[in-house]
Scaffold this active site. Structure first.
Site, PDB file in Angstrom:
ATOM      1  N   HIS A 133     -12.769  17.528  21.792  1.00 35.02           N
ATOM      2  CA  HIS A 133     -11.503  16.891  21.415  1.00 35.02           C
ATOM      3  C   HIS A 133     -11.841  15.681  20.527  1.00 35.02           C
ATOM      4  CE1 HIS A 133      -7.832  14.487  22.083  1.00 35.02           C
ATOM      5  NE2 HIS A 133      -7.247  15.562  22.562  1.00 35.02           N
ATOM      6  N   ASP A 210     -16.343  14.807  29.618  1.00 35.36           N
ATOM      7  CA  ASP A 210     -14.899  14.679  29.411  1.00 35.36           C
ATOM      8  C   ASP A 210     -14.218  15.703  30.321  1.00 35.36           C
ATOM      9  OD1 ASP A 210     -12.294  14.952  28.573  1.00 35.36           O
ATOM     10  OD2 ASP A 210     -12.764  15.122  26.441  1.00 35.36           O
ATOM     11  N   GLN A 213      -9.590  18.541  31.183  1.00 34.62           N
ATOM     12  CA  GLN A 213      -9.046  19.861  31.503  1.00 34.62           C
ATOM     13  C   GLN A 213      -9.592  20.404  32.824  1.00 34.62           C
ATOM     14  OE1 GLN A 213      -6.597  21.173  29.867  1.00 34.62           O
ATOM     15  NE2 GLN A 213      -6.619  19.796  28.114  1.00 34.62           N
ATOM     16  N   LYS A 236      -2.615  14.540  32.630  1.00 34.09           N
ATOM     17  CA  LYS A 236      -2.902  15.982  32.620  1.00 34.09           C
ATOM     18  C   LYS A 236      -3.136  16.500  34.029  1.00 34.09           C
ATOM     19  CE  LYS A 236      -4.573  15.913  27.951  1.00 34.09           C
ATOM     20  NZ  LYS A 236      -5.533  16.349  26.948  1.00 34.09           N
ATOM     21  N   CYS A 374      -6.155  18.627  18.239  1.00 37.39           N
ATOM     22  CA  CYS A 374      -7.095  17.493  18.189  1.00 37.39           C
ATOM     23  C   CYS A 374      -8.540  17.972  18.199  1.00 37.39           C
ATOM     24  CB  CYS A 374      -6.874  16.507  19.343  1.00 37.39           C
ATOM     25  SG  CYS A 374      -5.254  15.763  19.336  1.00 37.39           S
TER      26      CYS A 374
HETATM   27  C1  LIG Z   1      -6.165  15.508  26.259  1.00 35.88           C
HETATM   28  C2  LIG Z   1      -7.633  15.468  26.110  1.00 35.88           C
HETATM   29  C3  LIG Z   1      -8.281  14.294  25.735  1.00 35.88           C
HETATM   30  C4  LIG Z   1      -7.536  13.010  25.411  1.00 35.88           C
HETATM   31  O1  LIG Z   1      -6.784  12.575  26.489  1.00 35.88           O
HETATM   32  P1  LIG Z   1      -5.749  11.366  26.317  1.00 35.88           P
HETATM   33  O2  LIG Z   1      -4.932  11.486  27.547  1.00 35.88           O
HETATM   34  O3  LIG Z   1      -4.986  11.628  25.068  1.00 35.88           O
HETATM   35  O4  LIG Z   1      -6.548  10.115  26.283  1.00 35.88           O
HETATM   36  C5  LIG Z   1      -9.651  14.308  25.640  1.00 35.88           C
HETATM   37  N1  LIG Z   1     -10.346  15.415  25.900  1.00 35.88           N
HETATM   38  C6  LIG Z   1      -9.764  16.575  26.274  1.00 35.88           C
HETATM   39  C7  LIG Z   1     -10.609  17.768  26.548  1.00 35.88           C
HETATM   40  C8  LIG Z   1      -8.387  16.636  26.382  1.00 35.88           C
HETATM   41  O5  LIG Z   1      -7.813  17.785  26.723  1.00 35.88           O
END
Ligand SMILES: *Cc1c(COP(=O)(O)O)cnc(C)c1O
Length: 417
Positions: A133, A210, A213, A236, A374
């Site tokens: 992302h 990260d 998800q 999320k 993104c």
């Molecule tokens: C949504 C997402 C982000 C960014 O998250 P924010 O809530 O916009 O800070 C980063 N990495 C992954 C894999 C995402 O799905």
């Protein structure tokens, strides 16, 4: 309250029942017929979170960590209880390893701006994957330009699987940090994080994962993974926007200078010198999103009330059903998501722009994401302007996927004429 309402979610026999679960989410009552397949962008909120935040404002709200009066003490207790819940949720060793931030983006920027300059110098390398992302690309590019680093990209193969051999070959004693996603927000591929950590640690590099998800849909144990940093966004994971978590191993957090200055992160301020707090407070300058963090705690209760094994099993089965169903539609091209694809899948319809697909699906009540998600470098690699992406939550079932498939069929007919 969350625990009690959640146990009722299980159908007789204890089977995971998305239709009963959906009743916990007022959005579906207010938007009848909505097929929501965009939880990967942001999940809907259950009553326990929505009502819990309102109840907190009504009952226990005051600023935290400051007042000597009882109400502020209660508010602080609720805020800090969310930290302990988050620690337990990630199986971190110590609640001081949990830093509350605005979201995953802020967590990654915090590590880049604080840990980065303290531990890296010109010529050092950061390895990311090619499915990241923008949040896990741009902060490292900025740091690269500031410090003279090299940003190295580890590839996924043609099946969408992270290429461990290629990754290993890219590691060197110059590698200081590996920053990878746990699950791709475009392909749904799960990366072999534990193995990535082993290989990275073998060359002395730290690893940031990260988990945006992954956290809402599978068990995550930062100690079993062995990672050094783990980040996710509250919104999320069925929690409020404006909340997120940075997990960092305590010795690493301790080695990091503050990145924002202000109230709440200091021990003592003189006009020409300031002593800073220990982590995590060192990284929490200013008044935090107190009610948001309390809501995040309730969202984690919600997830735990269902059980992450149960959520993963359900979403895994539903992902299999969806990929199979959608890929059989003539003219549909799926983006491969590897051997362990979870809850996210991307596709295109021959000859139809993803934005047009999204618009037609919306006319059929089906909410999906279209565009580059993104992840422009990944689109470039796939040779696509964008994709249509569907992503699952606990409230989705096979009927939602059938509605998606019907809407795709209608879209094909429309554009064939
Ligand atoms: C949504 C997402 C982000 C960014 O998250 P924010 O809530 O916009 O800070 C980063 N990495 C992954 C894999 C995402 O799905």
């Amino acid at each position: 309250m969350a625990g009690a309402s959640l146990r009722s979610v299980e159908a007789p026999g204890g089977r995971f029942d998305p239709r009963r679960l959906r009743r916990e989410f007022p959005i579906f009552e207010r938007n009848p017929g909505l097929v929501f397949l965009d939880s990967g962008a942001s999940a809907q909120k259950p009553c326990s979170v929505i009502d819990g935040i309102a109840e907190f404002y009504r009952t226990d709200y005051a600023n935290v960590h400051r007042g000597v009066y009882k109400l502020s003490g209660r508010s602080t207790d609720r805020f800090e209880a969310a930290r302990e819940k988050t620690r337990a949720f990630l199986n971190a060793a110590d609640e001081r390893e949990i830093v509350f931030v605005r979201g995953a983006t802020e967590a990654i920027n915090l590590v880049a701006q604080s840990w980065g300059p303290a531990h890296m110098r010109a010529g050092d390398e950061i390895v990311i994957s090619d499915v990241e992302h923008h949040s896990n690309i741009v902060p490292w590019q900025m740091l690269r330009d500031r410090l003279g680093l090299k940003l190295v990209v580890a590839p996924t193969d043609d099946t969408g699987e992270f290429d461990l051999a290629a990754f290993e070959a890219l590691l060197s004693p110059r590698t200081r940090l590996v920053a990878v996603t746990h699950i791709s927000n475009v392909t749904g591929a799960t990366l072999p994080v534990a193995r990535i950590v082993e290989l990275a640690h073998a060359v002395g590099a730290k690893v940031l994962v990260d988990g945006c998800q992954a956290v809402p849909r599978m068990p995550v144990d930062v100690r079993a993974l062995g990672c050094d940093f783990y980040v996710f966004s509250g919104h999320k994971a069925y929690g409020p926007t404006g909340t997120g978590v940075l997990y960092g191993r305590y010795d690493l957090l301790e080695s990091m200078p503050p990145w924002q200055g202000g109230g709440g992160m200091i021990l003592n301020v003189e006009i020409d010198h300031t002593e800073f707090q220990e982590p995590p407070h060192r990284f929490e300058a200013g008044t935090p999103d107190i009610a948001g963090v309390v809501g995040l705690g309730l969202a984690l209760d919600f997830i735990e009330g269902i059980g992450r094994d149960a959520i993963r099993d359900h979403e895994e089965a539903l992902t299999g059903y969806a990929v199979d169903r959608v890929s059989r539609i003539p003219g549909v091209k799926m983006v491969p998501g590897g051997q362990r694809q979870l809850s996210v899948f991307s596709f295109n319809i021959d000859g139809v722009h993803p934005h047009d697909v999204g618009t037609v699906l919306d006319q059929h009540g089906v909410a999906v994401r279209v565009g580059h998600h993104c992840a422009q470098p990944l689109m470039e690699k796939l040779g696509l302007a964008g994709t249509v992406r569907a992503s699952l939550g606990v409230y989705n079932d096979e009927a939602d996927i059938d509605r998606l498939a019907e809407a795709i069929g209608a879209c094909r007919e429309m554009f064939q004429r």
